[in-house]
Write an enzyme that holds these catalytic residues in place. Sequence first.
Site, PDB file in Angstrom:
ATOM      1  N   GLY A  37       0.817  -1.211   0.000  1.00 14.33           N
ATOM      2  CA  GLY A  37       0.000   0.000   0.000  1.00 14.33           C
ATOM      3  C   GLY A  37       0.848   1.257   0.000  1.00 14.33           C
ATOM      4  O   GLY A  37       2.069   1.199  -0.176  1.00 14.33           O
ATOM      5  N   VAL A  39       1.565   3.731   2.511  1.00 14.43           N
ATOM      6  CA  VAL A  39       2.551   3.865   3.589  1.00 14.43           C
ATOM      7  C   VAL A  39       3.485   2.654   3.619  1.00 14.43           C
ATOM      8  O   VAL A  39       4.713   2.790   3.737  1.00 14.43           O
ATOM      9  CB  VAL A  39       1.855   4.020   4.964  1.00 14.43           C
ATOM     10  CG1 VAL A  39       2.892   4.038   6.084  1.00 14.43           C
ATOM     11  CG2 VAL A  39       0.987   5.278   5.001  1.00 14.43           C
ATOM     12  N   THR A  62      -6.308  -2.629  -1.739  1.00 10.15           N
ATOM     13  CA  THR A  62      -6.029  -1.264  -2.188  1.00 10.15           C
ATOM     14  C   THR A  62      -4.564  -1.082  -2.574  1.00 10.15           C
ATOM     15  O   THR A  62      -4.196  -0.070  -3.148  1.00 10.15           O
ATOM     16  CB  THR A  62      -6.377  -0.225  -1.098  1.00 10.15           C
ATOM     17  OG1 THR A  62      -5.751  -0.650   0.124  1.00 10.15           O
ATOM     18  CG2 THR A  62      -7.871  -0.125  -0.893  1.00 10.15           C
ATOM     19  N   ASP A  83      -4.188 -12.857   2.708  1.00  8.73           N
ATOM     20  CA  ASP A  83      -5.157 -12.046   3.442  1.00  8.73           C
ATOM     21  C   ASP A  83      -4.942 -12.276   4.936  1.00  8.73           C
ATOM     22  O   ASP A  83      -4.991 -13.435   5.389  1.00  8.73           O
ATOM     23  CB  ASP A  83      -6.571 -12.501   3.023  1.00  8.73           C
ATOM     24  CG  ASP A  83      -7.638 -11.551   3.513  1.00  8.73           C
ATOM     25  OD1 ASP A  83      -7.578 -11.145   4.685  1.00  8.73           O
ATOM     26  OD2 ASP A  83      -8.536 -11.229   2.713  1.00  8.73           O
ATOM     27  N   LEU A  98       0.117  -3.076   9.091  1.00 10.27           N
ATOM     28  CA  LEU A  98      -0.542  -1.950   8.418  1.00 10.27           C
ATOM     29  C   LEU A  98      -1.755  -2.382   7.605  1.00 10.27           C
ATOM     30  O   LEU A  98      -2.466  -1.530   7.074  1.00 10.27           O
ATOM     31  CB  LEU A  98       0.460  -1.256   7.460  1.00 10.27           C
ATOM     32  CG  LEU A  98       1.400  -0.187   8.022  1.00 10.27           C
ATOM     33  CD1 LEU A  98       2.281  -0.736   9.118  1.00 10.27           C
ATOM     34  CD2 LEU A  98       2.266   0.399   6.904  1.00 10.27           C
ATOM     35  N   TYR A 170     -14.262   1.216  10.661  1.00 11.90           N
ATOM     36  CA  TYR A 170     -12.831   1.536  10.712  1.00 11.90           C
ATOM     37  C   TYR A 170     -12.436   2.018  12.115  1.00 11.90           C
ATOM     38  O   TYR A 170     -11.524   1.461  12.731  1.00 11.90           O
ATOM     39  CB  TYR A 170     -12.541   2.611   9.670  1.00 11.90           C
ATOM     40  CG  TYR A 170     -11.102   3.016   9.546  1.00 11.90           C
ATOM     41  CD1 TYR A 170     -10.150   2.148   9.012  1.00 11.90           C
ATOM     42  CD2 TYR A 170     -10.680   4.294   9.942  1.00 11.90           C
ATOM     43  CE1 TYR A 170      -8.829   2.533   8.877  1.00 11.90           C
ATOM     44  CE2 TYR A 170      -9.357   4.687   9.806  1.00 11.90           C
ATOM     45  CZ  TYR A 170      -8.429   3.809   9.273  1.00 11.90           C
ATOM     46  OH  TYR A 170      -7.115   4.200   9.134  1.00 11.90           O
TER      47      TYR A 170
HETATM   48  P1  NAD Z   1      -3.394   1.628   1.789  1.00 10.64           P
HETATM   49  O1  NAD Z   1      -4.803   1.287   1.467  1.00 10.64           O
HETATM   50  O2  NAD Z   1      -2.544   2.207   0.726  1.00 10.64           O
HETATM   51  O3  NAD Z   1      -2.636   0.375   2.389  1.00 10.64           O
HETATM   52  C1  NAD Z   1      -3.262  -0.665   3.070  1.00 10.64           C
HETATM   53  C2  NAD Z   1      -2.731  -1.975   2.511  1.00 10.64           C
HETATM   54  O4  NAD Z   1      -3.316  -3.056   3.234  1.00 10.64           O
HETATM   55  C3  NAD Z   1      -3.087  -2.183   1.041  1.00 10.64           C
HETATM   56  O5  NAD Z   1      -1.934  -2.567   0.340  1.00 10.64           O
HETATM   57  C4  NAD Z   1      -4.131  -3.280   1.078  1.00 10.64           C
HETATM   58  O6  NAD Z   1      -4.148  -4.043  -0.093  1.00 10.64           O
HETATM   59  C5  NAD Z   1      -3.717  -4.049   2.307  1.00 10.64           C
HETATM   60  N1  NAD Z   1      -4.793  -4.824   2.918  1.00 10.64           N
HETATM   61  C6  NAD Z   1      -6.046  -4.419   3.228  1.00 10.64           C
HETATM   62  N2  NAD Z   1      -6.743  -5.416   3.774  1.00 10.64           N
HETATM   63  C7  NAD Z   1      -5.912  -6.488   3.829  1.00 10.64           C
HETATM   64  C8  NAD Z   1      -6.061  -7.818   4.281  1.00 10.64           C
HETATM   65  N3  NAD Z   1      -7.212  -8.249   4.789  1.00 10.64           N
HETATM   66  N4  NAD Z   1      -5.003  -8.654   4.175  1.00 10.64           N
HETATM   67  C9  NAD Z   1      -3.838  -8.232   3.647  1.00 10.64           C
HETATM   68  N5  NAD Z   1      -3.643  -6.977   3.195  1.00 10.64           N
HETATM   69  C10 NAD Z   1      -4.669  -6.114   3.288  1.00 10.64           C
HETATM   70  O7  NAD Z   1      -3.474   2.603   3.047  1.00 10.64           O
HETATM   71  P2  NAD Z   1      -2.303   3.396   3.791  1.00 10.64           P
HETATM   72  O8  NAD Z   1      -2.672   4.815   3.754  1.00 10.64           O
HETATM   73  O9  NAD Z   1      -0.984   2.971   3.334  1.00 10.64           O
HETATM   74  O10 NAD Z   1      -2.538   2.880   5.286  1.00 10.64           O
HETATM   75  C11 NAD Z   1      -1.689   1.951   5.913  1.00 10.64           C
HETATM   76  C12 NAD Z   1      -2.088   1.823   7.381  1.00 10.64           C
HETATM   77  O11 NAD Z   1      -1.944   3.069   8.041  1.00 10.64           O
HETATM   78  C13 NAD Z   1      -3.535   1.389   7.570  1.00 10.64           C
HETATM   79  O12 NAD Z   1      -3.604   0.481   8.641  1.00 10.64           O
HETATM   80  C14 NAD Z   1      -4.243   2.664   7.939  1.00 10.64           C
HETATM   81  O13 NAD Z   1      -5.354   2.419   8.752  1.00 10.64           O
HETATM   82  C15 NAD Z   1      -3.144   3.415   8.681  1.00 10.64           C
HETATM   83  N6  NAD Z   1      -3.358   4.869   8.635  1.00 10.64           N
HETATM   84  C16 NAD Z   1      -3.140   5.569   7.470  1.00 10.64           C
HETATM   85  C17 NAD Z   1      -3.388   6.943   7.441  1.00 10.64           C
HETATM   86  C18 NAD Z   1      -3.150   7.768   6.207  1.00 10.64           C
HETATM   87  O14 NAD Z   1      -3.434   8.968   6.242  1.00 10.64           O
HETATM   88  N7  NAD Z   1      -2.677   7.218   5.120  1.00 10.64           N
HETATM   89  C19 NAD Z   1      -3.842   7.594   8.590  1.00 10.64           C
HETATM   90  C20 NAD Z   1      -4.083   6.832   9.727  1.00 10.64           C
HETATM   91  C21 NAD Z   1      -3.812   5.483   9.744  1.00 10.64           C
END
Ligand code: NAD
Length: 350
Positions: A37, A39, A62, A83, A98, A170
């Site tokens: 993803g 981050v 995603t 998953d 994450l 969430y």
């Molecule tokens: P993102 O959607 O780009 O990344 C999330 C990743 O998790 C994706 O690659 C997705 O394919 C994977 N994923 C989702 N469900 C899954 C599952 N069941 N099994 C395996 N993989 C799975 O989002 P991001 O912005 O990179 O967020 C990463 C983390 O940071 C998340 O946990 C999010 O809640 C947290 N976060 C992000 C933000 C932000 O502003 N980006 C803010 C607060 C918290």
Amino acid sequence: SLTHSSYPLNVFSQKYPPVKFLSEKDRKRILITGGAGFVGSHLTDKLMMDGHEVTVVDNFFTGRKRNVEHWIGHENFELINHDVVEPLYIEVDQIYHLASPASPPNYMYNPIKTIKTNTIGTLNMLGLAKRVGARLLLASTSEVYGDPEVHPQNEEYWGHVNPIGPRACYDEGKRVAETMCYAYMKQEGVEVRVARIFNTFGSRMHMNDGRVVSNFILQALQGEPLTVSKQSGTSTRGEPNVFVYLFSSDLVNGLVSLMNSNISSPVNLGNPEEHTILEFARLIKSLVVSRSQIQFLPEAQDDPQRRRPDIRKAKMMLGWEPVVPLEEGLNKTIQYFNRELEHQANNQYI
Ligand code: NAD
Ligand code: UDP
Ligand code: UDP
């Protein structure tokens, strides 16, 4: 026949970003769930370049392979399509957990899956951490504070969350994920770290995930109106709706230093510098040099009015604070979006 990774690394090193040499003793086996993803892929880059062995686990909901493709074939890197709602048996020293959809349209698309990922997925990763004695860092969120009644939010604040609203899958999912971390810590002695992440932006963020930075950049680049939610311009109370945005490299540095610290209680990672959404729209418009209009939309349900991290704990205990200026981060993100749009245009007919 010889597999790719059985060649000495230098045969192929041209192909990869530079990687530091770490002795066996300092090199860690690190699992990043959600590592494909936004981050997670930046975190993968940092930990790989620091010389660690990185296993990315992702179900590509995603995330996408393209975000980490520059490491595929590297002997320190592994990508597993998996998953986290299903158990996982591997051997690691650290887990950055994450995996979870992160933007409102993505996590609302399938709320039940969002809940399963954050609860069962986190349980599985804690079970794994317990079995192998790994330390687990949970990517939690400012959303655990809900629509906060105190500003700024420090880690002591318990939050103000609607348990049955559209964001609950969430918000409550992450709250119970935190609860599970501390249950495994107290009952099983698992070492946990909890990062409460505030809005973050940067390259590889989803262009169409509906969050404000990506919306505005895309709209500005395409000459479409920038959609400012009604209350984000000015609230009914006449106060501007203010938000904060952290650049991805600052977040990644914070996550790594939290993981390697001895702080097991939650730590806010965010940028305390406040901007109104309208200011943001104007700034992005001017950086893109766009002729887009600004359009006001009705307010979204349960949209927090304001959020601002109190980052004194991170500053004092980790020596961490954001260092990338907003305009610099935005310019990098704009360049990335531009390249992505070109890429899409070039591949349209293939
Ligand atoms: P993102 O959607 O780009 O990344 C999330 C990743 O998790 C994706 O690659 C997705 O394919 C994977 N994923 C989702 N469900 C899954 C599952 N069941 N099994 C395996 N993989 C799975 O989002 P991001 O912005 O990179 O967020 C990463 C983390 O940071 C998340 O946990 C999010 O809640 C947290 N976060 C992000 C933000 C932000 O502003 N980006 C803010 C607060 C918290
Ligand atoms: N688990 C996992 N990988 C492991 C160990 C456990 O995915 O290496 C999962 C396991 O399927 C279980 C969950 O983590 O559902 C919680 O594990 P724990 O050992 O705490 O619970 P138990 O197996 O005793 O129910
Ligand atoms: N927002 C906006 N226009 C958009 C997208 C979002 O004005 O096109 C506003 C939204 O109403 C909220 C703020 O920007 O007040 C931050 O929303 P975002 O979805 O980026 O983040 P989150 O809700 O996850 O904090």
